[in-house]
Design a protein around this motif. Structure first.
Motif, PDB file in Angstrom:
ATOM      1  N   ILE A 139       0.851  -1.201   0.000  1.00 24.52           N
ATOM      2  CA  ILE A 139       0.000   0.000   0.000  1.00 24.52           C
ATOM      3  C   ILE A 139       0.880   1.242   0.000  1.00 24.52           C
ATOM      4  O   ILE A 139       0.696   2.167  -0.790  1.00 24.52           O
ATOM      5  CB  ILE A 139      -0.919   0.033   1.251  1.00 24.52           C
ATOM      6  CG1 ILE A 139      -1.859  -1.176   1.269  1.00 24.52           C
ATOM      7  CG2 ILE A 139      -1.721   1.327   1.303  1.00 24.52           C
ATOM      8  CD1 ILE A 139      -2.610  -1.358   2.592  1.00 24.52           C
ATOM      9  N   ARG A 140       1.868   1.235   0.911  1.00 22.27           N
ATOM     10  CA  ARG A 140       2.727   2.421   1.019  1.00 22.27           C
ATOM     11  C   ARG A 140       3.484   2.661  -0.281  1.00 22.27           C
ATOM     12  O   ARG A 140       3.604   3.790  -0.745  1.00 22.27           O
ATOM     13  CB  ARG A 140       3.705   2.266   2.184  1.00 22.27           C
ATOM     14  CG  ARG A 140       3.013   2.369   3.534  1.00 22.27           C
ATOM     15  CD  ARG A 140       4.000   2.541   4.679  1.00 22.27           C
ATOM     16  NE  ARG A 140       3.292   2.500   5.950  1.00 22.27           N
ATOM     17  CZ  ARG A 140       2.663   3.549   6.496  1.00 22.27           C
ATOM     18  NH1 ARG A 140       2.691   4.721   5.905  1.00 22.27           N
ATOM     19  NH2 ARG A 140       2.013   3.424   7.650  1.00 22.27           N
ATOM     20  N   LYS A 141       3.992   1.580  -0.861  1.00 19.21           N
ATOM     21  CA  LYS A 141       4.762   1.713  -2.096  1.00 19.21           C
ATOM     22  C   LYS A 141       3.888   2.305  -3.222  1.00 19.21           C
ATOM     23  O   LYS A 141       4.319   3.196  -3.951  1.00 19.21           O
ATOM     24  CB  LYS A 141       5.271   0.325  -2.504  1.00 19.21           C
ATOM     25  CG  LYS A 141       6.418   0.380  -3.476  1.00 19.21           C
ATOM     26  CD  LYS A 141       7.124  -0.945  -3.569  1.00 19.21           C
ATOM     27  CE  LYS A 141       7.612  -1.136  -4.995  1.00 19.21           C
ATOM     28  NZ  LYS A 141       7.616  -2.494  -5.433  1.00 19.21           N
ATOM     29  N   LYS A 142       2.672   1.829  -3.322  1.00 14.76           N
ATOM     30  CA  LYS A 142       1.799   2.322  -4.392  1.00 14.76           C
ATOM     31  C   LYS A 142       1.452   3.799  -4.190  1.00 14.76           C
ATOM     32  O   LYS A 142       1.426   4.568  -5.138  1.00 14.76           O
ATOM     33  CB  LYS A 142       0.511   1.483  -4.452  1.00 14.76           C
ATOM     34  CG  LYS A 142       0.731   0.089  -5.041  1.00 14.76           C
ATOM     35  CD  LYS A 142      -0.549  -0.743  -5.022  1.00 14.76           C
ATOM     36  CE  LYS A 142      -0.319  -2.120  -5.616  1.00 14.76           C
ATOM     37  NZ  LYS A 142      -1.499  -3.002  -5.459  1.00 14.76           N
ATOM     38  N   ILE A 143       1.192   4.179  -2.940  1.00 17.89           N
ATOM     39  CA  ILE A 143       0.823   5.582  -2.716  1.00 17.89           C
ATOM     40  C   ILE A 143       2.034   6.497  -2.875  1.00 17.89           C
ATOM     41  O   ILE A 143       1.948   7.559  -3.495  1.00 17.89           O
ATOM     42  CB  ILE A 143       0.143   5.764  -1.341  1.00 17.89           C
ATOM     43  CG1 ILE A 143      -1.180   4.994  -1.365  1.00 17.89           C
ATOM     44  CG2 ILE A 143      -0.104   7.243  -1.042  1.00 17.89           C
ATOM     45  CD1 ILE A 143      -1.982   5.055  -0.097  1.00 17.89           C
ATOM     46  N   MET A 144       3.192   6.063  -2.345  1.00 20.59           N
ATOM     47  CA  MET A 144       4.391   6.901  -2.489  1.00 20.59           C
ATOM     48  C   MET A 144       4.773   7.040  -3.965  1.00 20.59           C
ATOM     49  O   MET A 144       5.379   8.024  -4.362  1.00 20.59           O
ATOM     50  CB  MET A 144       5.563   6.325  -1.674  1.00 20.59           C
ATOM     51  CG  MET A 144       5.367   6.315  -0.157  1.00 20.59           C
ATOM     52  SD  MET A 144       4.719   7.846   0.581  1.00 20.59           S
ATOM     53  CE  MET A 144       6.129   8.961   0.462  1.00 20.59           C
ATOM     54  N   GLY A 145       4.389   6.055  -4.781  1.00 18.67           N
ATOM     55  CA  GLY A 145       4.724   6.103  -6.209  1.00 18.67           C
ATOM     56  C   GLY A 145       3.629   6.729  -7.066  1.00 18.67           C
ATOM     57  O   GLY A 145       3.709   6.714  -8.298  1.00 18.67           O
ATOM     58  N   ALA A 146       2.622   7.305  -6.417  1.00 20.99           N
ATOM     59  CA  ALA A 146       1.503   7.886  -7.193  1.00 20.99           C
ATOM     60  C   ALA A 146       2.002   9.008  -8.101  1.00 20.99           C
ATOM     61  O   ALA A 146       2.853   9.811  -7.705  1.00 20.99           O
ATOM     62  CB  ALA A 146       0.433   8.428  -6.233  1.00 20.99           C
ATOM     63  N   ALA A 154      -0.997   7.704   2.953  1.00 17.08           N
ATOM     64  CA  ALA A 154      -0.679   6.278   3.123  1.00 17.08           C
ATOM     65  C   ALA A 154      -1.010   5.813   4.542  1.00 17.08           C
ATOM     66  O   ALA A 154      -1.576   4.731   4.738  1.00 17.08           O
ATOM     67  CB  ALA A 154       0.782   6.019   2.790  1.00 17.08           C
ATOM     68  N   ASP A 155      -0.686   6.656   5.541  1.00 14.14           N
ATOM     69  CA  ASP A 155      -0.979   6.277   6.939  1.00 14.14           C
ATOM     70  C   ASP A 155      -2.475   6.004   7.124  1.00 14.14           C
ATOM     71  O   ASP A 155      -2.864   5.028   7.772  1.00 14.14           O
ATOM     72  CB  ASP A 155      -0.589   7.411   7.898  1.00 14.14           C
ATOM     73  CG  ASP A 155       0.927   7.544   8.047  1.00 14.14           C
ATOM     74  OD1 ASP A 155       1.643   6.586   7.678  1.00 14.14           O
ATOM     75  OD2 ASP A 155       1.382   8.619   8.496  1.00 14.14           O
ATOM     76  N   VAL A 156      -3.294   6.884   6.553  1.00 15.11           N
ATOM     77  CA  VAL A 156      -4.736   6.744   6.733  1.00 15.11           C
ATOM     78  C   VAL A 156      -5.256   5.497   6.022  1.00 15.11           C
ATOM     79  O   VAL A 156      -6.073   4.744   6.563  1.00 15.11           O
ATOM     80  CB  VAL A 156      -5.461   8.010   6.203  1.00 15.11           C
ATOM     81  CG1 VAL A 156      -6.953   7.815   6.217  1.00 15.11           C
ATOM     82  CG2 VAL A 156      -5.089   9.200   7.045  1.00 15.11           C
ATOM     83  N   VAL A 157      -4.752   5.264   4.798  1.00 18.27           N
ATOM     84  CA  VAL A 157      -5.206   4.093   4.040  1.00 18.27           C
ATOM     85  C   VAL A 157      -4.765   2.817   4.770  1.00 18.27           C
ATOM     86  O   VAL A 157      -5.553   1.874   4.928  1.00 18.27           O
ATOM     87  CB  VAL A 157      -4.656   4.113   2.589  1.00 18.27           C
ATOM     88  CG1 VAL A 157      -5.040   2.838   1.850  1.00 18.27           C
ATOM     89  CG2 VAL A 157      -5.180   5.333   1.836  1.00 18.27           C
ATOM     90  N   VAL A 158      -3.524   2.794   5.234  1.00 19.78           N
ATOM     91  CA  VAL A 158      -3.011   1.610   5.930  1.00 19.78           C
ATOM     92  C   VAL A 158      -3.851   1.329   7.173  1.00 19.78           C
ATOM     93  O   VAL A 158      -4.282   0.191   7.408  1.00 19.78           O
ATOM     94  CB  VAL A 158      -1.517   1.795   6.311  1.00 19.78           C
ATOM     95  CG1 VAL A 158      -1.077   0.780   7.353  1.00 19.78           C
ATOM     96  CG2 VAL A 158      -0.646   1.696   5.054  1.00 19.78           C
ATOM     97  N   GLU A 159      -4.131   2.370   7.933  1.00 19.64           N
ATOM     98  CA  GLU A 159      -4.900   2.174   9.159  1.00 19.64           C
ATOM     99  C   GLU A 159      -6.276   1.557   8.837  1.00 19.64           C
ATOM    100  O   GLU A 159      -6.700   0.572   9.455  1.00 19.64           O
ATOM    101  CB  GLU A 159      -5.067   3.516   9.874  1.00 19.64           C
ATOM    102  CG  GLU A 159      -5.648   3.356  11.259  1.00 19.64           C
ATOM    103  CD  GLU A 159      -6.045   4.682  11.884  1.00 19.64           C
ATOM    104  OE1 GLU A 159      -5.580   5.748  11.423  1.00 19.64           O
ATOM    105  OE2 GLU A 159      -6.843   4.643  12.837  1.00 19.64           O
ATOM    106  N   LYS A 160      -6.904   2.124   7.823  1.00 18.20           N
ATOM    107  CA  LYS A 160      -8.241   1.654   7.453  1.00 18.20           C
ATOM    108  C   LYS A 160      -8.188   0.210   6.935  1.00 18.20           C
ATOM    109  O   LYS A 160      -8.961  -0.654   7.352  1.00 18.20           O
ATOM    110  CB  LYS A 160      -8.799   2.584   6.363  1.00 18.20           C
ATOM    111  CG  LYS A 160     -10.161   2.209   5.861  1.00 18.20           C
ATOM    112  CD  LYS A 160     -11.214   2.706   6.819  1.00 18.20           C
ATOM    113  CE  LYS A 160     -12.594   2.219   6.438  1.00 18.20           C
ATOM    114  NZ  LYS A 160     -13.572   2.527   7.446  1.00 18.20           N
TER     115      LYS A 160
END
Ligand code: AMP
Ligand code: TRP
Length: 327
Positions: free
Chosen positions: A213-220, A273-279
């Motif tokens: 998840i983090r990788k995909k969002i950081m690479g947006a 990313a933090d919010v998406v990961v938490e959810k």
């Protein structure tokens, strides 16, 4: 209480777009309506499916909907193929539908073009869908705009049946959700984040692990301006991140804009990313309990029992009115 009924195609993997655009609506509806939710697995086989995958996906999707907040005590949840009355009623409806009507379905025309050998099932599928709906006297059918024509066909079939054989079915209406948040592909932010895309790079699956998840969002994909504000035309990437954040936080876009106005893109992405990961981790915890436990089968057993009872009565009434057997 008015009844709504909707089907969840067990095709593809569920994404962050499905959660924000569709599942969250169902969670909202469950307090206002008597809600029927089913997996139209018989519809899925209008196009070739891998049997093992199909079976897995049925369970997986039901578990995910529940994990996302669909409450089994407020919804009747069932699998279409576990209720033989759907196909039984469908046959009677087919015999009361004209070739011309069925041939006008634009989704059939689109889908058939993509098949080397389109099946008869693909052609008659909207009539099975009509059966799914009128079998339970649904008032409203929440669907995307692409399904509106099918719900209108269901209305026409129900009206004709009532006129010919006497009042039997409630006339359903499509319920097209107000345009909610549309989540875009992180790599191509002018395209909808879709479970049927060719690559998963710009798509967040509900079951992606934290690192992914983090990788995909950081690479947006973003833009080169360096300022955070909402402008879907000129800054689709940044606008998409703001939409995701505000949807998950349940705040307005302009509140998210205000909050992030002094952020650089890297920090914005990190916080989204933090919010998406938490959810999603919360959803995944619940999902894992459901998929490995016995609760899921109990919920589906209950759905099977309740809907078979309702459907038996309706189909026997229909058979009797049409003059079949000794009903
Ligand atoms: P699909 O999964 O494309 O068949 O869509 C099922 C439902 O989920 C539809 O009502 C869509 O509007 C909704 N949906 C799917 N993907 C997205 C997305 N990226 N953003 C918003 N809603 C979506
Ligand atoms: N045809 C719908 C789709 O492709 C799924 C579906 C089948 C459905 N039967 C239904 C939706 C009845 C609403 C009501 O998404």
């Amino acid at each position: 209480m008015k009844r709504i009924l909707t089907g969840l195609q067990p095709s593809g993997e569920l994404t962050l777009g499905s959660l924000i655009g569709s599942i969250s609506q169902m969670v909202k509806y469950q307090d206002e309506y008597d809600s029927f939710i089913f997996v139209p697995d018989m519809h899925a086989i209008t196009i070739k499916q891998d049997p093992k995958l199909l079976k897995e996906r049925i369970r997986k999707n039901v578990a995910l909907y529940l994990a996302c907040g669909v409450d089994p005590s407020k919804n009747t949840i069932y699998i279409q193929s576990e209720n033989l009355y759907h196909a039984n009623l469908s046959w009677v409806l087919e015999c009361n539908t004209y070739m011309g009507e069925a041939s006008r379905m634009t989704q059939y025309k689109d889908k058939a073009k993509k098949q080397v050998n389109a099946t008869v099932g693909l052609f008659t599928y909207p009539i099975l869908m009509a059966s799914d709906i009128i079998l339970y006297d649904a008032d409203y059918v929440p669907v995307g705009i692409d399904q509106k024509q099918h719900v209108e066909l269901a209305r026409d079939i129900a009206e004709r049946f009532n006129k010919t054989y006497g009042d039997t079915f409630k006339i359903p209406s499509p319920m097209i959700p107000e345009v909610g948040a549309k989540i875009m592909d992180l790599q191509e932010p002018t395209k909808k984040m879709s479970k049927s895309a060719d690559s998963y790079k710009g798509i967040i699956l509900l079951l992606d692990d934290e690192k992914t998840i983090r990788k995909k969002i950081m690479g947006a994909v973003t833009d080169s301006e360096g300022k955070v504000y909402y402008d879907a035309c000129n800054k689709p990437g940044i606008s998409n991140l703001l939409t995701i954040y505000s949807s998950l936080k349940n705040i307005k876009i302009n509140e998210a804009e205000e909050y992030f106005k002094d952020y650089n893109y890297g920090n914005l992405k990190k916080e989204v990313a933090d919010v998406v990961v938490e959810k999603l981790l919360d959803i995944q915890t619940k999902y894992n309990e459901l998929i490995n436990g016995s609760e899921l089968d109990k919920i589906l057993d209950r759905g099977r029992e309740v809907t078979n009872r309702i459907a038996k009565e309706k189909v026997e009434e229909v058979f009797s009115k049409v003059g079949l057997g000794r009903y």
